[in-house]
Design a protein around this motif. Structure first.
Motif, PDB file in Angstrom:
ATOM      1  N   GLY A 130      42.387  69.577  28.752  1.00 45.04           N
ATOM      2  CA  GLY A 130      42.218  68.220  29.283  1.00 45.04           C
ATOM      3  C   GLY A 130      42.295  67.149  28.199  1.00 45.04           C
ATOM      4  N   LEU A 131      41.566  67.370  27.116  1.00 51.50           N
ATOM      5  CA  LEU A 131      41.536  66.341  26.064  1.00 51.50           C
ATOM      6  C   LEU A 131      42.874  66.224  25.355  1.00 51.50           C
ATOM      7  CD1 LEU A 131      38.001  66.650  24.441  1.00 51.50           C
ATOM      8  CD2 LEU A 131      38.941  64.732  25.719  1.00 51.50           C
ATOM      9  N   ILE A 168      38.562  69.736  18.644  1.00 51.37           N
ATOM     10  CA  ILE A 168      38.382  69.184  19.990  1.00 51.37           C
ATOM     11  C   ILE A 168      39.701  68.952  20.739  1.00 51.37           C
ATOM     12  CG2 ILE A 168      38.277  66.715  19.362  1.00 51.37           C
ATOM     13  CD1 ILE A 168      35.647  68.012  21.603  1.00 51.37           C
ATOM     14  N   SER A 179      27.889  62.148  23.333  1.00 48.72           N
ATOM     15  CA  SER A 179      29.165  61.808  22.712  1.00 48.72           C
ATOM     16  C   SER A 179      29.711  60.531  23.319  1.00 48.72           C
ATOM     17  CB  SER A 179      30.204  62.898  22.977  1.00 48.72           C
ATOM     18  OG  SER A 179      29.626  64.168  22.865  1.00 48.72           O
ATOM     19  N   ASP A 222      28.192  59.694  26.990  1.00 50.46           N
ATOM     20  CA  ASP A 222      27.323  60.550  27.802  1.00 50.46           C
ATOM     21  C   ASP A 222      26.043  60.857  27.042  1.00 50.46           C
ATOM     22  OD1 ASP A 222      27.510  63.102  26.272  1.00 50.46           O
ATOM     23  OD2 ASP A 222      29.649  62.920  26.794  1.00 50.46           O
ATOM     24  N   ARG A 273      24.968  67.262  25.439  1.00 48.38           N
ATOM     25  CA  ARG A 273      24.484  67.998  24.266  1.00 48.38           C
ATOM     26  C   ARG A 273      25.308  67.715  23.007  1.00 48.38           C
ATOM     27  NH1 ARG A 273      28.159  72.797  26.183  1.00 48.38           N
ATOM     28  NH2 ARG A 273      29.827  71.361  25.774  1.00 48.38           N
ATOM     29  N   ARG A 308      38.010  75.842  24.016  1.00 49.87           N
ATOM     30  CA  ARG A 308      36.906  75.232  24.760  1.00 49.87           C
ATOM     31  C   ARG A 308      35.630  75.205  23.920  1.00 49.87           C
ATOM     32  NH1 ARG A 308      35.521  76.677  30.284  1.00 49.87           N
ATOM     33  NH2 ARG A 308      34.930  74.475  30.252  1.00 49.87           N
ATOM     34  N   LEU A 309      35.768  75.425  22.653  1.00 46.65           N
ATOM     35  CA  LEU A 309      34.645  75.361  21.705  1.00 46.65           C
ATOM     36  C   LEU A 309      33.501  76.280  22.132  1.00 46.65           C
ATOM     37  CD1 LEU A 309      34.463  71.465  21.198  1.00 46.65           C
ATOM     38  CD2 LEU A 309      36.053  73.073  20.196  1.00 46.65           C
ATOM     39  N   ASN A 341      34.567  65.099  31.862  1.00 45.63           N
ATOM     40  CA  ASN A 341      33.942  65.790  30.722  1.00 45.63           C
ATOM     41  C   ASN A 341      32.527  65.276  30.502  1.00 45.63           C
ATOM     42  OD1 ASN A 341      36.015  67.478  30.145  1.00 45.63           O
ATOM     43  ND2 ASN A 341      36.748  66.387  28.337  1.00 45.63           N
ATOM     44  N   ILE A 376      28.705  67.420  20.375  1.00 48.33           N
ATOM     45  CA  ILE A 376      29.615  68.425  19.831  1.00 48.33           C
ATOM     46  C   ILE A 376      29.229  68.699  18.375  1.00 48.33           C
ATOM     47  CG2 ILE A 376      32.043  68.956  19.345  1.00 48.33           C
ATOM     48  CD1 ILE A 376      32.468  66.520  21.487  1.00 48.33           C
ATOM     49  N   GLY A 393      36.746  74.869  33.274  1.00 45.11           N
ATOM     50  CA  GLY A 393      37.658  74.054  32.467  1.00 45.11           C
ATOM     51  C   GLY A 393      38.793  74.906  31.926  1.00 45.11           C
ATOM     52  N   THR A 394      39.750  74.225  31.310  1.00 38.19           N
ATOM     53  CA  THR A 394      40.911  74.931  30.763  1.00 38.19           C
ATOM     54  C   THR A 394      41.027  74.750  29.261  1.00 38.19           C
ATOM     55  OG1 THR A 394      42.181  72.957  31.191  1.00 38.19           O
ATOM     56  CG2 THR A 394      42.351  74.706  32.811  1.00 38.19           C
ATOM     57  N   GLY A 395      40.366  73.736  28.742  1.00 38.90           N
ATOM     58  CA  GLY A 395      40.487  73.472  27.311  1.00 38.90           C
ATOM     59  C   GLY A 395      41.762  72.724  26.956  1.00 38.90           C
ATOM     60  N   LYS A 402      30.505  66.777  33.210  1.00 38.14           N
ATOM     61  CA  LYS A 402      30.408  68.245  33.081  1.00 38.14           C
ATOM     62  C   LYS A 402      29.502  68.669  31.936  1.00 38.14           C
ATOM     63  CE  LYS A 402      34.769  69.596  32.635  1.00 38.14           C
ATOM     64  NZ  LYS A 402      35.978  70.393  32.560  1.00 38.14           N
ATOM     65  N   TYR A 403      29.675  68.001  30.778  1.00 42.18           N
ATOM     66  CA  TYR A 403      28.940  68.449  29.593  1.00 42.18           C
ATOM     67  C   TYR A 403      27.690  67.608  29.347  1.00 42.18           C
ATOM     68  CZ  TYR A 403      33.302  70.926  29.115  1.00 42.18           C
ATOM     69  OH  TYR A 403      34.383  71.727  29.369  1.00 42.18           O
TER      70      TYR A 403
HETATM   71  P1  ADP Z   1      37.816  71.564  29.251  1.00 41.03           P
HETATM   72  O1  ADP Z   1      36.792  70.551  29.605  1.00 41.03           O
HETATM   73  O2  ADP Z   1      38.740  71.884  30.359  1.00 41.03           O
HETATM   74  O3  ADP Z   1      37.239  72.772  28.617  1.00 41.03           O
HETATM   75  P2  ADP Z   1      38.819  69.625  27.347  1.00 41.03           P
HETATM   76  O4  ADP Z   1      40.070  69.654  26.567  1.00 41.03           O
HETATM   77  O5  ADP Z   1      38.586  68.468  28.231  1.00 41.03           O
HETATM   78  O6  ADP Z   1      38.790  70.981  28.126  1.00 41.03           O
HETATM   79  O7  ADP Z   1      37.648  69.727  26.326  1.00 41.03           O
HETATM   80  C1  ADP Z   1      37.649  70.729  25.311  1.00 41.03           C
HETATM   81  C2  ADP Z   1      36.244  71.130  24.955  1.00 41.03           C
HETATM   82  O8  ADP Z   1      35.599  70.049  24.294  1.00 41.03           O
HETATM   83  C3  ADP Z   1      35.360  71.439  26.123  1.00 41.03           C
HETATM   84  O9  ADP Z   1      35.508  72.788  26.512  1.00 41.03           O
HETATM   85  C4  ADP Z   1      33.969  71.170  25.560  1.00 41.03           C
HETATM   86  O10 ADP Z   1      33.497  72.287  24.844  1.00 41.03           O
HETATM   87  C5  ADP Z   1      34.221  70.037  24.586  1.00 41.03           C
HETATM   88  N1  ADP Z   1      33.899  68.703  25.175  1.00 41.03           N
HETATM   89  C6  ADP Z   1      34.769  67.859  25.755  1.00 41.03           C
HETATM   90  N2  ADP Z   1      34.139  66.728  26.126  1.00 41.03           N
HETATM   91  C7  ADP Z   1      32.847  66.860  25.785  1.00 41.03           C
HETATM   92  C8  ADP Z   1      31.685  66.040  25.904  1.00 41.03           C
HETATM   93  N3  ADP Z   1      31.721  64.815  26.474  1.00 41.03           N
HETATM   94  N4  ADP Z   1      30.518  66.530  25.424  1.00 41.03           N
HETATM   95  C9  ADP Z   1      30.472  67.739  24.842  1.00 41.03           C
HETATM   96  N5  ADP Z   1      31.521  68.563  24.700  1.00 41.03           N
HETATM   97  C10 ADP Z   1      32.704  68.133  25.167  1.00 41.03           C
END
Ligand code: ADP
Length: 716
Positions: A532-533, A512, A557, A499, A502, A518-519, A471, A504, A528-530, A474-475
């Motif tokens: 993971g967290l 989250i 973040s 990281d 940008r 996936r916000l 994450n 949240i 992504g799948t939304g 990726k972000y």
């Molecule tokens: P995924 O990455 O598969 O979309 P996650 O459950 O890991 O699903 O994360 C959910 C959402 O949270 C992401 O789609 C993203 O919008 C936001 N997010 C997660 N980690 C970060 C991060 N480090 N910085 C910014 N946004 C994040």
């Protein structure tokens, strides 16, 4: 007194005007009559009833007088006592001579009506004026009745004092008659009962409030005398039990007959408990006379004698039918939701399994194509694209399986002491290429230096950390950084991933950890799948840890994991030792072919073809195939191979049964058998290894992994 002036007997108890008035009367030739207080020689006071008769000379002036006196001291004292006691009891009396119309009242009457003593003329009109206008009719009716019909009265009424204050008076009266029965006097008593009345009114008000509260709460109060069997109910209890207060007498036996027969045992159990502990608390059903069933909650406290016997129970009963119905509806809804969730999880698990099988072919063939130097570069590039998409699909499927397993509480963990250092190293290895491709710099602080050991499941912890790291990559923003810090805070290990992305937005932060949220990223380019967290959170929490984050929009973040330290936990990993020795106990069978033979038992033609392609590049080994366990067993017995690749989900006999038969027969018992399966659930591998498989590979097969295992076993 002889030889003395008569003045020496003056008591000083009368005002000066009193004597002046006497003197005026007698000096004008009139007789004075009245009561007077005098003093004896030894100083004591005494009262006399006196007549003073003047004798006048020719000029009409008195030259002597004669006084006749009667000692009334005793009478006077008892009168004083009466006055004092009337004042003390705040009582006044009056006497109305019916024939003469004369009304006499005692000194206290005026103060009872709000006037100073002696300041209210004695007459019926003044008496009626003192009565509160709203009570006047009642009072005068009672008095009239008393006179006309000779009925004594006893009446309470309000009295409005001249200063505007309100007081309560009790009036009692009766008629005194002559021998012929004719009314002579009417005697009455007036008593101030304001204080008692106020207390009574306050009591009335509070009991009315209590009644209203009981009615609103559908909660009644009761008292049971265990010894006599008597039962007292408040009005609300009658309503709860659907009984008419005027016709129904509550007794212990009557109560029991109202209890639902199926709940009688529970009620008497609670009563027995009350006899022992003094506390009665039970929810049960009752049947009302009209047949309706209600749920009630009884709560009571017992009074226990010194001999330990239950004497009395005092308690409340509340109609909780609606609550109970809501509770039951909720329970049903919960069961339905759980069943739906189970069905969903089962569906996800089976779907995932179904998806993994074709993915095996997609990934396998695309890997083969991209490795095949004879194919044109463009075809190999395309097949790399297929492989990439397949890998993505595979990670989705894996996530779905994880989520399904977590949501159905089937996440199994094997907790052990785990070195953070090792987890970090492994995780970094996995994400390094991704970071490099995205131009992100990974900065690791402390993790590789300090030795922190936690109590966790190694693979699951690695999965959680990889999620956070991917994450963060990726972000992130181009040329961004990801910082990894390990430390011990308050006796817990903390791994934080920061990281420079940008961040949240605050208004999205509480979403989250929501599944599939996936916000807004679903519209962006990042895959992504939304979930993971959410998976990460569940994994960490199930290991006794916690997850948290802090984020500033536009700046980045920090996500962190916290886990219990393993310092105080002793752990011996006996399982790993056992499984490795089990693996080495099998001896490869002697083979007759000129090169090692591998028997592949698999029903899916695509998978068979894939394996053939893999072996096409491995001329030093020979591949034989069988599409059922039965035919595979036959081939193994006839031409024992050096190794068997066994699909588990075969039609008819499955891989486990086939393995048992192989192990049972002397000619095949030594052949190592590798399980190939799409069952990638936790525990599957352990079960496979325990059953006697030499290794357990999951589909989609990683070709390099397969070749490595084959290389190792065939070399032996
Ligand atoms: P995924 O990455 O598969 O979309 P996650 O459950 O890991 O699903 O994360 C959910 C959402 O949270 C992401 O789609 C993203 O919008 C936001 N997010 C997660 N980690 C970060 C991060 N480090 N910085 C910014 N946004 C994040």
């Amino acid at each position: 007194m002889i030889g003395n002036n008569h003045r020496i007997i003056k008591s000083g108890q009368h005002p000066a005007g009193f004597y002046t008035a006497i003197w005026r009367t007698i000096s004008s030739g009139n007789i004075w009559h009245g009561e007077m207080c005098n003093r004896t020689k030894n100083g004591n006071l005494y009262w006399v009833d006196t007549s003073i008769v003047p004798f006048l000379d020719a000029a009409g002036l008195p030259y002597q007088y004669i006084s006749i006196r009667t000692d009334i001291t005793q009478l006077k004292e008892s009168e004083q006592r009466l006055i004092r006691s009337q004042a003390f009891a705040n009582i006044g009396t009056w006497d109305w001579n019916i024939r003469s119309g004369e009304l006499i009242w005692s000194e206290r009457i005026a103060p009872l009506f709000g006037y100073a003593e002696g300041k209210l003329a004695h007459n019926y009109e003044n008496f009626l004026n003192a009565v509160h206008p709203d009570d006047l009719q009642r009072v005068s009716d009672a008095i009239q009745d008393c006179v006309k019909r000779g009925i004594g009265y006893n009446i309470e009424h309000r009295c409005l004092w001249p200063d505007g204050s309100m007081h309560w008076l009790l009036q009692r009266g009766d008629v005194v008659r002559d021998a012929a029965g004719e009314p002579l006097h009417k005697l009455g008593l007036v008593q101030d009962i304001t204080q008692r009345k106020q207390a009574e009114l306050a009591l009335e008000e509070s009991s009315a409030r209590l009644k209203e509260a009981q009615n609103l709460a559908k909660l009644g109060s009761w008292e049971a005398d265990i010894v006599s069997g008597e039962l007292h109910w408040s009005d609300e209890v009658y309503r709860i039990f659907g009984q008419d207060k005027t016709r129904y007498t509550p007794t212990f036996a009557a109560f029991q007959s109202a209890v639902h027969p199926d709940d009688l045992a529970r009620v008497s159990e609670s009563e027995q408990r009350a006899a022992a502990t003094g506390a009665h608390d039970v929810v049960h059903r009752i049947i009302r006379p009209d047949g309706t069933v209600r749920y009630v909650h009884e709560l009571a406290r017992g009074e226990i004698s010194s001999a330990g016997r239950l004497l009395r129970l005092r308690g409340t009963v509340q109609d909780v039918t609606e609550l109970k119905q809501a509770e039951q509806a909720m329970l049903l809804a919960k069961e339905a939701a759980e069943a739906a969730s189970r069905a969903k999880s089962e569906f996800l698990a089976s779907m995932s399994h179904e998806l993994r099988t074709p993915l095996n072919a997609i990934l396998g063939f695309s890997q083969l194509f991209s490795m095949d130097q004879q194919l044109p570069q463009a075809t190999r590039d395309n097949s790399r694209q297929i492989e990439h998409a397949g890998q993505h699909l595979l990670s989705l499927v894996n996530d779905m399986i994880d989520l399904a397993r977590i949501e159905s509480n089937k996440l199994e963990l094997s907790l052990e002491t785990v070195k953070i250092k090792g987890v970090v190293k492994d995780s970094l290895n996995m994400v390094q290429a991704m970071a490099y491709d995205s131009g992100i710099k990974l900065i690791v602080m402390q993790c590789d230096v300090i030795d922190i050991t936690v109590w966790a499941d190694f693979n699951r912890l690695r999965q959680a950390l990889i999620n956070l790291l991917t994450n963060a990559i990726k972000y992130n923003k181009p040329q961004g950084t990801v910082r990894l810090v390990c430390e011990v805070i308050d006796g817990r290990a903390r791994i934080a991933v920061t990281d420079s992305g940008r961040g949240i937005p605050v208004d999205k932060q509480q979403r989250i950890f929501n599944a599939f949220d996936r916000l807004g990223e679903e519209r962006g380019k990042v895959e992504g799948t939304g979930i993971g967290l959410l998976i990460t959170k569940r994994i960490v929490e199930s290991m006794g840890g916690s997850i948290g984050f802090a984020s500033t929009e536009g700046q980045g973040s920090t996500f962190w994991l916290e886990l219990p330290l393993a310092t105080n936990i002793e752990h011996f990993d006996t399982k790993a030792a056992a499984s490795s020795s089990a693996g080495s106990s099998s001896h490869p069978a002697q083979i007759l072919a000129d090169r090692p033979v591998v028997l592949h038992i698999e029903d899916n033609p695509m998978n068979l073809r894939l394996m053939q392609q893999i072996f096409a590049g491995k001329k030093e080994w020979e591949l034989r195939s069988a599409s059922t366990a039965e035919s595979g067993l036959e081939m193994a017995r006839a031409y024992p191979p050096q190794l068997i690749l066994m699909d588990i989900n075969l039609p008819g006999m499955d891989g486990y049964q086939a393995l048992r038969l192989l192990k049972a027969a002397p000619e095949t018992s030594g052949i190592p058998v590798i399980a190939l399966t799409a069952n990638a659930m936790k525990g599957d591998r352990e079960r496979g290894m325990a059953a006697g498989f030499a290794d357990y590979l999951t589909k989609p097969l990683d070709i390099l992994d397969l070749l490595e295992v084959l290389g190792k076993l065939l070399q032996r």
